[in-house]
Enzyme design. Structure first.
Site, PDB file in Angstrom:
ATOM      1  N   THR A 169      32.152 -77.977-109.332  1.00 28.51           N
ATOM      2  CA  THR A 169      31.500 -78.899-108.390  1.00 28.51           C
ATOM      3  C   THR A 169      32.066 -78.747-106.981  1.00 28.51           C
ATOM      4  OG1 THR A 169      32.998 -80.683-109.067  1.00 28.51           O
ATOM      5  CG2 THR A 169      30.810 -80.625-110.094  1.00 28.51           C
ATOM      6  N   LYS A 207      40.431 -69.183-113.197  1.00 29.23           N
ATOM      7  CA  LYS A 207      39.922 -69.497-111.853  1.00 29.23           C
ATOM      8  C   LYS A 207      40.387 -68.458-110.822  1.00 29.23           C
ATOM      9  CE  LYS A 207      39.567 -74.449-112.827  1.00 29.23           C
ATOM     10  NZ  LYS A 207      38.122 -74.675-112.624  1.00 29.23           N
ATOM     11  N   LYS A 250      41.516 -76.098-106.271  1.00 25.25           N
ATOM     12  CA  LYS A 250      41.034 -76.481-107.599  1.00 25.25           C
ATOM     13  C   LYS A 250      42.215 -76.443-108.556  1.00 25.25           C
ATOM     14  CE  LYS A 250      37.973 -73.240-107.385  1.00 25.25           C
ATOM     15  NZ  LYS A 250      36.658 -73.601-107.897  1.00 25.25           N
ATOM     16  N   ARG A 251      42.007 -76.955-109.754  1.00 26.40           N
ATOM     17  CA  ARG A 251      43.052 -76.915-110.768  1.00 26.40           C
ATOM     18  C   ARG A 251      43.488 -75.461-111.000  1.00 26.40           C
ATOM     19  NH1 ARG A 251      42.150 -76.508-116.265  1.00 26.40           N
ATOM     20  NH2 ARG A 251      39.922 -76.798-115.847  1.00 26.40           N
ATOM     21  N   HIS A 296      31.681 -79.186-121.622  1.00 29.75           N
ATOM     22  CA  HIS A 296      32.156 -78.804-120.293  1.00 29.75           C
ATOM     23  C   HIS A 296      32.986 -77.535-120.291  1.00 29.75           C
ATOM     24  CE1 HIS A 296      31.029 -82.208-117.679  1.00 29.75           C
ATOM     25  NE2 HIS A 296      31.164 -82.956-118.750  1.00 29.75           N
ATOM     26  N   LYS A 348      30.321 -79.078-103.084  1.00 30.14           N
ATOM     27  CA  LYS A 348      30.835 -79.909-101.990  1.00 30.14           C
ATOM     28  C   LYS A 348      31.111 -79.069-100.747  1.00 30.14           C
ATOM     29  CE  LYS A 348      32.950 -82.564-105.656  1.00 30.14           C
ATOM     30  NZ  LYS A 348      34.186 -82.700-106.449  1.00 30.14           N
TER      31      LYS A 348
END
Length: 863
Positions: free
Chosen positions: A695, A593, A587-588, A396, A699
């Site tokens: 993901t 990111k 998100k985290r 992952h 969504k």
């Protein structure tokens, strides 16, 4: 629940569309008069449900309606629903045993389940019945659903994916059991104080949990520490005995996982640690009260909290203890279940498949070898053949720091027998490599399970690759980068092991449950098949020019945005304009990111408006959410920076009429279910080549949001499916990122040559968002100016230009509406059902096993 909180939710509940009646009915379709009898314990009609609800309130909660709190009512309803799952659950297990099926055992350190009540009501077919009988009692189903405390048994996409997969496994009728850890305290509860993240204990079990059933009869012992001793057995074989110095007991807690519109209920089994001896009476009697319970405290720390901070030796040791504990418990349980119906291990690999969800459970490879060789006296070669056949590994991450390594000294101190086994696996493996690649010591060093150096380390990703028969990435780009870079030497050795399974999400939770108004519109126009075959959602593309459909779609989006605006006003005391563009990144928090890139865009707009107060721009509401790991100082500083920008922007009348910035605290699955339907623009802006899949991108798009993103992770496949014209693309590709770094990346060059970027950095540096404090954000700016590991500066201008394209598109609301519909219509591929079908076909060789109703006397009759 406070009265204000209740009022917000009651208002929302009255506005919320009821789910279509057919969603709530079992496939056999209910005829209430056909089956129900007066004393039916688990009947499905409204009157029987009402009676069961009141019975559970009285006999389990010990309350009547006059004394019951909202949480009591939630608990009574949950037990009522669970009662109706139990018969299916037990019968499912009976069918699996009777047919001696091949079972998928999913090993994951995280499961972000979300709230269970709503999902169970939908899947078991009781949503409308529950809503109806509660309404007769002047109670609101949505109010009760809001009482549920979400189990925070994960910290991001890994755990959310595992939960989606469990839902899909049950919905596709595939025999499966998930294994994990029952953390007493899940991921921390996040609050924001003076802009900073503050972590508080997540006491999700403080009021009990109606969805779990303890199974103390399946208690197992897990050993730690000590030493090993060799001996010759009566047959003349050399054996090893592990003489441990302490043990911990694992107690399983089972959670039902119901499939959608079928009779399958699979199991999620989570393990809780307890001491072998809770209380030492002799020590207590001597007056040493603390030491009398010391063993209990020490042992139970193993499952106390999700991912303890590993910045200390004790933290790293506890993490390894956690991982080994749950894997050992699970493997012992799997073997016990198998040997209940088999006398030897000849068919073990035909009946069991073990999927490793990232490297956390990879110690299971050494543990299964120990159990087979030491405990069940299987020969090494046979045990290794079995182990490699049953294990499969999902990677992952592309971040080297996330590929787990454990110091050999720590590993040997905690798991001495496993270290011996790993060394033996490594010796045999490297002998094979030398035969294929003689005199290639560089390759040997890279492939070895042991990383040499001043501090030797065990490489868990290498162990996972060597001990598994299949290795998969979770998006096309991710898998290619694994082959080319992260696991390139293993790919050269075993190319046949590698495959790709792009992630997916369950449409039941992330559209039907999250966005019921949109789900109702879809089902009215194209039927309900899309809930079990998401490809069917593509049929709405033929309606994209239908005025009535377009109007309804826009109205639903507007309603969802107003709902989120009310939530923001209630919990952040910020009034936002529902007609503005809702630009969202949740998100985290991690530097790759690039929440910073969006924050820099906000500062850019702020600077423009300060220079030109009459500048016409598209009004935007920027919404952030997410948690930083407690020990991740830079990510926590980024959260502080975003909140500092929000304070300045929101308090400036000249700017705030155009822009608002909101940080939603304590982001979790329940909050995500509110956010996704309200989003206009989904920010998926990680540095290319760093995000494995993502993901949330799926969504958001499924709920009609447009994506601005890089060619990273599953963004690539989403763009291919929805079409380049319906995706806002910017930034360097993974290859360009690699090439730029190879040439020598100097972020200072971008600062010097880009006036707007320089203005952003200089305003921050001068204390413009820190009350004049020029040091507060200095570490953040220095990391960008002198390293910029994730190329924020390099992608800045492309991102700013792309955001201008977003603004132009949003000004044309009809064009934006068309793009929104097409994004949803073309997301059929990104169902977790499709992912699970691919795992089943290409990796597990698993087949569906339909579970037929056991006793029609307690089920709805067919009409």
């Amino acid at each position: 629940m406070s009265s204000d909180y209740q009022s917000v939710w009651r208002k929302r509940a009255t506005q919320h569309a009821a789910l279509p009646t057919d969603y709530q009915k079992h496939p056999h379709r209910t005829s209430e008069a056909a089956v129900q009898i007066e004393d039916d314990r688990t009947g499905m009609n409204v009157e029987t449900l009402r009676r069961a609800f009141l019975d559970n309130l009285y006999y389990i909660q010990g309350k009547d309606l006059q004394l019951a709190t909202p949480y009591d009512l939630y608990m009574a309803l949950s037990y009522t629903v669970r009662d109706r799952l139990l018969q299916r659950w037990l019968h499912t297990q009976e069918v699996y045993l009777q047919q001696d099926v091949r079972s998928v055992c999913y090993l994951s350190a995280e499961y972000l389940l979300g709230r269970q009540l709503g999902n169970a009501l939908i899947n078991v077919g009781l949503y409308e019945q529950a809503r109806a009988f509660l309404k007769e009692m002047n109670l609101d189903l949505r109010d009760l659903m809001e009482q549920e405390i979400e189990p925070g048994l994960g910290n991001g996409g890994l755990g959310r994916l595992a939960a989606c997969f469990m839902d899909s496994l049950a919905s596709l009728e595939i025999p499966a059991i998930g294994y994990g850890i029952r953390y007493e305290f899940g991921i921390f509860a996040q609050s924001i104080r003076d802009g900073w993240q503050v972590e508080q204990p997540d006491r999700w079990l403080r009021y009990g949990n109606p969805w779990e059933i303890p199974r103390p009869e399946y208690l197992v012992e897990v050993k730690f520490g000590g030493h090993t001793e060799g001996y010759i057995d009566p047959a003349g074989q050399y054996r090893v005995s592990w003489v441990n110095d302490r043990s911990v007991l694992g107690t399983p807690y089972d959670y039902p996982v119901p499939g959608y519109r079928n009779d399958t209920v699979n199991t999620l089994r989570l393990w809780s640690a307890r001491a072998t001896e809770d209380f030492n009476f002799q020590v207590f009697d001597s007056g040493d009260f603390a030491r009398a319970v010391a063993d209990k405290t020490y042992s139970e720390n193993i499952t106390k909290v999700l991912y303890p901070n590993d910045n200390t030796y004790q933290g790293r040791e506890l993490r390894l203890e956690q991982q080994y504990f749950f894997v050992s418990c699970s493997l012992q349980d799997i073997i016990r279940r198998y040997l209940s119906y088999h006398s030897d291990f000849e068919s073990f690999a035909d009946k069991v498949t073990l999927q490793i969800n990232d490297t956390h459970p990879s110690i299971g490879i050494a543990e299964l070898m120990r159990l087979l060789v030491d405990e069940y006296l299987v020969g090494w070669d046979k045990a290794w053949q079995i182990t490699r056949r049953v294990f499969a590994y999902t990677n992952h991450t592309l971040l080297s720091e996330a590929l787990e390594r454990w110091p050999v000294a720590l590993f040997g101190n905690l798991l001495p027998r496993h270290l011996e086994i790993i060394y033996e696996i490594n010796r045999r493996f490297l002998d094979e490599v030398r035969e294929r690649f003689p005199e290639d010591e560089g390759r040997i060093a890279r492939l070895s399970l042991i990383q040499e150096g001043s501090q030797k380390q065990v490489r868990m990703a290498n162990l996972a690759c060597v001990g598994s028969h299949a290795i998969n990435g979770v998006a096309q780009l991710h898998t290619e980068l694994l082959k080319k870079d992260v696991l390139a030497d293993f790919y050269a050795l075993w190319p046949e092991k590698f495959t790709n399974v792009t992630n997916g999400v369950t449409p039941r939770r992330f559209l039907l449950l999250s966005n019921p108004k949109l789900a109702l519109l879809l089902s009215e126009r194209i039927g309900q098949d899309w809930l079990k075959d998401l490809d069917q959602i593509g049929r709405i593309e033929s309606l994209v020019a239908d005025p009535a459909f377009r109007s309804a779609w826009q109205q639903i989006k507007d309603d969802n945005k107003r709902d989120l605006a009310e939530y923001i006003l209630q919990f952040n005391q910020i009034e936002v304009d529902p007609d503005s563009l809702f630009d969202i990144q949740v998100k985290r928090f991690h530097e790759y990111k690039r929440q910073l890139l969006l924050a820099f865009f906000i500062v850019t707009l702020y600077n423009r408006l300060k220079r030109q107060p009459d500048l016409e721009i598209v009004p935007r509401t920027f919404i952030f959410g997410g948690k930083s790991a407690p020990g991740y100082a830079m990510a926590k500083l980024i959260i502080k920076f975003i909140n500092s920008v929000a304070r300045v922007v929101n308090s400036d009348p000249q700017v705030s009429r155009h822009l608002k910035v909101v940080f939603l605290a304590n982001y979790n699955v329940s909050l995500a279910q509110r956010i996704y339907p309200a989003c206009d623009l989904s920010e998926q802006i990680s540095t290319a080549g760093k995000e494995a899949s993502g993901t949330s991108n799926m969504k958001f798009a499924l709920n009609g949001a447009l994506t601005i993103g890089t060619l990273d992770g599953a963004n690539i496949e989403i763009r291919e499916k929805v079409g380049p014209d319906n995706f806002f693309l910017f930034g360097l590709t993974a290859q360009q990122v690699y090439d730029l770094k190879a040439r020598g990346y100097n972020p200072r060059d971008y600062y010097d040559s880009n006036a707007e970027l320089r203005e952003v950095v200089d305003r921050i540096s001068a204390g413009g968002f820190s009350g004049g404090d020029t040091n507060l954000f200095r570490p953040l700016l220095d990391s960008l100016l002198y390293r910029d590991d994730y190329l924020v500066f390099a992608d800045y201008q492309a991102y700013i230009d792309c955001q201008e394209q977003v603004s132009q598109a949003f000004r044309d609301r009809e064009r934006w509406l068309t793009m929104s519909i097409l994004n949803s219509a073309r997301m059929g591929y990104f169902s977790s059902d499709r992912s699970i079908r691919e795992y089943s076909r290409n990796i597990w060789q698993s087949e569906p096993v339909p579970v037929e109703p056991e006793s029609p006397a307690i089920r709805p009759a067919a009409e």
